[in-house]
Motif scaffolding. Structure first.
Motif, short mmCIF file in Angstrom:
data_model
loop_
_atom_site.label_atom_id
_atom_site.label_comp_id
_atom_site.label_asym_id
_atom_site.label_seq_id
_atom_site.Cartn_x
_atom_site.Cartn_y
_atom_site.Cartn_z
N SER A 1 2.23 1.88 -3.51
CA SER A 1 1.20 2.32 -4.44
C SER A 1 0.77 3.76 -4.17
O SER A 1 0.26 4.44 -5.05
N THR A 2 1.00 4.26 -2.97
CA THR A 2 0.61 5.62 -2.60
C THR A 2 1.72 6.63 -2.85
O THR A 2 1.46 7.73 -3.36
N ALA A 3 2.95 6.26 -2.49
CA ALA A 3 4.06 7.22 -2.56
C ALA A 3 5.10 6.88 -3.61
O ALA A 3 6.00 7.69 -3.87
N THR B 1 -3.76 -2.10 -5.05
CA THR B 1 -4.86 -1.23 -4.62
C THR B 1 -6.21 -1.86 -4.90
O THR B 1 -7.21 -1.17 -5.08
N SER C 1 4.63 0.33 -8.93
CA SER C 1 3.66 0.99 -8.04
C SER C 1 2.27 1.07 -8.65
O SER C 1 1.29 1.31 -7.94
N THR D 1 -5.20 14.65 5.13
CA THR D 1 -5.96 14.16 3.98
C THR D 1 -7.46 14.43 4.15
O THR D 1 -8.21 14.39 3.17
N THR E 1 0.83 -1.20 0.00
CA THR E 1 0.00 0.00 0.00
C THR E 1 0.86 1.25 0.00
O THR E 1 0.55 2.24 -0.68
N ALA F 1 1.60 11.08 3.48
CA ALA F 1 0.38 10.32 3.78
C ALA F 1 0.68 8.92 4.29
O ALA F 1 -0.16 8.33 5.00
N ILE F 2 1.83 8.35 3.95
CA ILE F 2 2.11 6.97 4.37
C ILE F 2 2.95 6.88 5.63
O ILE F 2 3.31 5.79 6.06
N GLY G 1 1.93 12.39 -1.08
CA GLY G 1 1.97 10.93 -1.07
C GLY G 1 2.97 10.40 -0.05
O GLY G 1 2.68 9.43 0.67
N TYR H 1 -0.35 12.20 -5.25
CA TYR H 1 -1.45 11.69 -4.44
C TYR H 1 -2.44 12.79 -4.11
O TYR H 1 -2.05 13.88 -3.69
N LYS I 1 1.22 4.84 8.13
CA LYS I 1 1.27 3.41 7.77
C LYS I 1 2.64 2.83 8.11
O LYS I 1 2.75 1.70 8.60
#
Length: 536
Positions: free
Chosen positions: A80-82, A318, A312, A485, A77, A255-256, A252, A237, A259
């Motif tokens: 795929s986001t950053a 995703t 990615s 976000t 994840t 945001a992670i 991006g 992102y 996570k």
């Protein structure tokens, strides 16, 4: 400090020295003291966690504690986001924060290897209200994560047969985890030793596989750094305006971070286990010193290798699948891209051991935090009571009860609740880390007030105290900004409360306790750094 105070401190030190240098003799003395108190009509139940964790147990708990679904699934994840480079930088950055926390924790935990460490440290060294709020939110994060891990076990089993009811395996593994945690702590250490060994072997095996795959083994042919060029090292992102491309890529990356933090959670379990470790003055520093190499090897290297073998923009990263079985793992996606069809089932079996290990650690750490809360008067006294084998049965049972929340995910309505619980767990990790940095800074002030040199500590952390200030600054910055976000592209009230629920809960606990009990900050000279002190 007058002569009487010095004499009292010396007397306390001699007592603690007796406790740690001759535990068997002290146990006899403690029993005599208890009988004497009983005969005098006094009754005071102390937590009696036993030091049964061996060095190899602690080393594996330190290595495998943070290796879970966050690493096996969450890295996909993140990429795929950053993007591959964005994710690599994010995990490296958060890894540096975690290392600052671990070196800070190492100095305190090796000096005071006591049960329920975190809440007790905050209560004694900084502020009782901080100990109350930090302890309860840390406990709740582990209790709610336990429910998530139990749900994951059902989803993992359904990878092989979707007709199997998820609720059945949630119930089965809930009972199994409770039984395991009712055994002496040496049993927990042995189980974690072998389950962590499986996780470590799998991660190392994936790295070897990724190197071979990248070099041309498999149907993809030679890959090199192809995916760093296309689709690119960073991924925009949320922001779709081409003029904001650079900002979108930074979004991006930022945001992670939460996570990445969730993936690293569990690293601090060494501090929890210190209170039940044999010879903590030797074994705890040894485990702490290897933290840097674990962060680099198991997390940063894993993200790097995933980023060079899985693009990615792979749709499986995703997909709308459950996200908790082997289909969502970048390890499996890499194997399928290479044409190795047997690997998904192997990875899924490993994921089952990963989840069971995580669930076992959830109940263990949650129960030990409850012991500390009860010992400090922040929770009912029954949570401090143990069996004759040193198992806090009430704390284990109460923590395990939250695993029943796993049944919420059997219905579609439970998904929203679980997103909230997961967010609480993720952000609670950063709140705990920031609190540990604060505790360490308070600990250093207490040492200075007592005239104790850091050179005399069993473990002396790297780049301290500057490293603790570094960790505190960025932990607080991430806590405050991680919910941005919710404002992009338009403000969402629901997303805002999901992102900040953990912080709101922490603030309510802290302010509520402060108002109710009118606690004061602990003065450095008055900090209790004697009781439970580890002596030669």
């Amino acid at each position: 400090m007058n002569n009487d105070e010095v004499a009292n401190i010396h007397s306390a030190s001699e007592t603690e020295k007796k406790i740690h240098s001759a535990p068997e003799d002290y146990a006899d003395d403690r029993d005599l003291d208890a009988e004497e108190k009983h005969s005098n009509g006094e009754s005071h139940q102390l937590p009696e966690l036993q030091r049964r964790l061996k060095s190899r147990h602690l080393q594996m708990i330190a290595m495998g504690g943070a290796i879970g679904t966050g690493l096996f699934i969450g890295t996909g994840t993140a990429i795929s986001t950053a993007g591959p480079v964005g994710a690599l930088i994010a995990y490296t950055f958060v890894g540096s924060i975690v290392y600052s926390v671990m070196t800070a924790l190492g100095e305190v935990a090796t000096y005071l290897p006591i049960p329920g460490a975190f809440a007790t440290y905050a209560n004694r060294i900084v502020d009782p209200s901080l100990g109350f709020a930090m302890g309860w939110i840390y406990w709740f994060s582990w209790a709610s994560t336990f429910a998530l891990e139990l749900t994951a076990t059902g989803l993992i089993i359904q990878f092989w047969d979707e007709s199997i009811p998820m609720a059945a395996f949630i119930a089965i593994f809930w009972v199994v985890i409770i039984i395991l945690n009712m055994f002496p702590v040496s049993c927990y250490g042995e189980i974690e030793f072998w389950l962590s060994s499986i996780k470590i072997v799998t991660v190392v095996g994936f790295m070897i596989f990724a190197i071979c795959m990248n070099a041309g083994v498999g149907k993809e042919g030679y890959i090199g750094f192809r995916y760093w060029i296309h689709p690119g090292p960073f991924i925009p992102y949320l922001l779709e305006n081409p003029r904001q491309d650079a900002l979108a890529k930074f979004v991006g990356f930022w945001a992670i971070l939460i996570k990445a933090g969730f993936s690293y959670q569990g690293t601090e379990l060494v501090g929890i286990a210190a209170g039940e470790t044999a010879n903590p003055r030797k074994n705890v520093p040894s485990a702490i010193r290897k933290t840097f190499f674990r962060i680099v090897f198991f997390f940063i290297f894993t993200v790097f290798f995933v980023g060079i073998v899985v693009p990615s923009d792979d749709e499986r990263l995703t997909s709308d699948s459950s996200g908790a079985d082997a289909n969502a793992s970048p390890f499996v996606i890499a194997a399928r891209r290479a044409g190795v069809n047997a690997l998904p089932s192997i990875i899924n079996a490993v994921l089952l051991t990963v989840v069971l290990s995580a669930a076992n650690s959830n109940v263990y750490s949650g129960s030990r935090i409850l012991v500390g809360l009860a010992n400090e008067g922040f929770a009912p006294r029954i949570f401090a009571k143990t069996t004759k084998h040193g198992v806090p049965f009430a704390s284990v049972g109460f923590t395990a009860l939250f695993g029943l929340l796993g049944f919420l995910n059997v219905s579609n309505a439970g998904a929203t609740v679980f997103n909230w619980l997961m967010q609480i767990a993720g952000l609670a990790g950063f709140i705990t880390w920031a609190s540990l940095n604060i505790i360490h800074l308070g600990f250093m002030r207490a040492l200075k007030a007592r005239g104790i040199s850091r050179d005399t500590l069993p473990y002396k952390g790297t780049w301290q105290p500057f490293f603790s200030w570094y960790g505190l600054f960025f932990n607080v910055l991430i806590i405050i900004t991680q919910g941005f976000t919710a404002f992009i592209p338009t403000f969402s009230v629901t997303d805002f409360f999901i992102n900040y629920l953990s912080l709101i809960l922490f603030a309510v606990l802290y302010i509520g306790h402060k108002i109710a009990f009118r606690t004061e900050f602990v003065k450095p000279i008055e900090a209790n750094i004697d009781t439970g002190r580890c002596e030669d």
